[in-house]
Design an enzyme around this catalytic site. Sequence first.
Site, PDB file in Angstrom:
ATOM      1  N   THR A   1       4.785  -4.859   0.624  1.00 29.02           N
ATOM      2  CA  THR A   1       5.047  -3.825   0.038  1.00 29.02           C
ATOM      3  C   THR A   1       6.126  -3.166   0.294  1.00 29.02           C
ATOM      4  O   THR A   1       6.996  -3.931   1.183  1.00 29.02           O
ATOM      5  CB  THR A   1       3.952  -2.866   0.283  1.00 29.02           C
ATOM      6  OG1 THR A   1       2.636  -3.615   0.000  1.00 29.02           O
ATOM      7  CG2 THR A   1       4.070  -1.598  -0.275  1.00 29.02           C
TER       8      THR A   1
ATOM      9  N   GLY B   1       0.270  -3.511   4.476  1.00 29.90           N
ATOM     10  CA  GLY B   1      -1.286  -3.827   4.191  1.00 29.90           C
ATOM     11  C   GLY B   1      -2.052  -2.766   4.916  1.00 29.90           C
ATOM     12  O   GLY B   1      -1.794  -1.384   4.890  1.00 29.90           O
TER      13      GLY B   1
ATOM     14  N   THR C   1       4.161  -2.637  -4.934  1.00 31.05           N
ATOM     15  CA  THR C   1       4.018  -3.807  -4.103  1.00 31.05           C
ATOM     16  C   THR C   1       3.421  -4.952  -5.297  1.00 31.05           C
ATOM     17  O   THR C   1       2.902  -4.564  -6.352  1.00 31.05           O
ATOM     18  CB  THR C   1       2.879  -3.639  -3.141  1.00 31.05           C
ATOM     19  OG1 THR C   1       2.469  -4.858  -2.503  1.00 31.05           O
ATOM     20  CG2 THR C   1       1.306  -3.285  -3.825  1.00 31.05           C
TER      21      THR C   1
ATOM     22  N   ASN D   1       1.455  -7.169  -3.542  1.00 31.42           N
ATOM     23  CA  ASN D   1       0.656  -7.491  -2.327  1.00 31.42           C
ATOM     24  C   ASN D   1       1.219  -8.216  -1.313  1.00 31.42           C
ATOM     25  O   ASN D   1       1.935  -7.915  -0.622  1.00 31.42           O
ATOM     26  CB  ASN D   1      -0.710  -7.961  -3.001  1.00 31.42           C
ATOM     27  CG  ASN D   1      -1.864  -7.980  -1.960  1.00 31.42           C
ATOM     28  OD1 ASN D   1      -1.621  -7.088  -1.097  1.00 31.42           O
ATOM     29  ND2 ASN D   1      -2.752  -9.084  -2.094  1.00 31.42           N
TER      30      ASN D   1
END
Length: 571
Positions: A382, A475, A400, A402
């Site tokens: 991100t 994350g 993002t 991911n």
Amino acid sequence: MFALPRVLAFLSILTFALPGSAQSILEGDRSVPVEARNGMVVTSHYLATDEALKVLEAGGNAVDAAVTAAFALAVTQPRSGNIGGGGFMLISSEKTGEVNAIDYRERAPAAATRDMYLNEQGEVDEKLSRFSDKAAGVPGTVAGLALALEKYGTISLAEALAPAIKLAEEGFVVPPRFSEGIRERALLLGVFESSRKVFFKPDGGFYEPGDLFVQKDLAATLRRIAEQGVKGFYEGQTADLIVAEMQRGGGLITLDDLKNYQPEIRKPVHGTYRGHDVYSMSPPSSGGTHVVQILNILEGYPLAESGLNSAKTIHLMAEAMKRAYADRSQYLGDTDFVQVPLKGLTSKDYADELRAHIDLGKATPSAEIRPGNPAPYESNETTHFSIVDKYGNAVSNTYTINFSYGSHIVVDGAGFLLNNEMDDFSAKPGVPNAYGLIGGEANKIEPNKRMLSSMSPTIVKKDGKNFIVTGSPGGSRIITTTLQVLINVIDHHLNIQAAVNAPRVHHQWLPDEIRIEQGISPDTIALLRGMGHTVEQKAAMGAIQSIMVGEDGVFYGGADPRRSTSSAKGY
């Protein structure tokens, strides 16, 4: 190597594609914040910072600069900057006193089903949910940025796109981090012909630092958006290219999915901490809820007295983190589909209940912690940037695709990477995702639903004035990274650069361990282990780009040295 069939290359997925990297916590000597009085931009790439700052210098506001930066990052930092993903933006206006949130998170395609990633044995097929066309949610970035500009900006979408188009058309000089990133993900990127065409030279070689990186297909895609608005992405040629990729690779996104995508303006989560107002992202992000929840628990302890990164402070933070992440596993999801007890989770009374079960000298095993009982329901590589302007506006934006490089699949002819955000759903209740996060029914896969995220763009206000603007990638570690910068400033009185630089810790309930960066004292680690904690030193966490506004009106920018391309500039 790049001629390998996809199935063979997938044998090395877990080695090449799990989140995290091994870069040093500090890649340079950065200890003093950048100062300015008229505007400040802090992003993860110096070219995006430069372009956004030009907008402020020309009289544009923070939203104008934010949209310009976001599109520039989509060109210069394709591993995380994107038009093929989604995210969240917080906008604070001192003039109106309002803080608004724009949710442009990706959505599941209409054809998505709850068990779409389960194999014949009923187990999650991680390759399918992470590195296939079926892993992609409907992108939201273009629509979200356009909405921000329309509602709160002063320049046109074409003006905001112009620097990105030029960077894509004429190219930019490759920095070492860009080259290193491609090498790290070469096997996965090499699986897909469309990705090989973009990220490798015609002879299959790597782009080296100092090389010029040109993206003609991406430039054409961005130009269509500049000329046609959001329809230039969600309809017409670009939409056709996305659907053609879906049909080649077995993906689910249709022309109707793209045409029907809409971002949402939402009310941010709000809490207080030691006299400060804390605003952060509401669901489908879990970030804001749990930043506020953890702060509420920690407010009952004199952290300033126990000291920065002392064993006592880390112990208390870890115990509060555990309880918040346990609640995350049960209660959080897309509020358009499920009821989330936001008021209960973020209440001071609920924090008092949780705090009562924390032993000041002993770790509570995660096996003994279950989701709590907040008040009843009310009727996720991100990148982040922070921007403030001379008009009293502040923008905190996290977006993002991911993983670093998302699904690793470039839309052929369009030049951008597809996200793999579908992995952020609970593919199977109780089974952790790529970040080790446990999910349940609230975050199950449903058509048109937004997947749960940890992204936590945050703005702290003091006496009605913008004070801290911050957020991070990482994350599951986004929440705790953001939290610690706030604590470092408010409790430990660090300047913003020192607050960003300080070593970080993380606990997410499961696995039951305190993850630490290098820089935590061995004596402190020994004391934590004596309390019953498992402590593991791992790679650096996050890349939090932050701004603090002083009482004298001076803007202080803190770029995170964990990313070599991070840049804070003001004027």
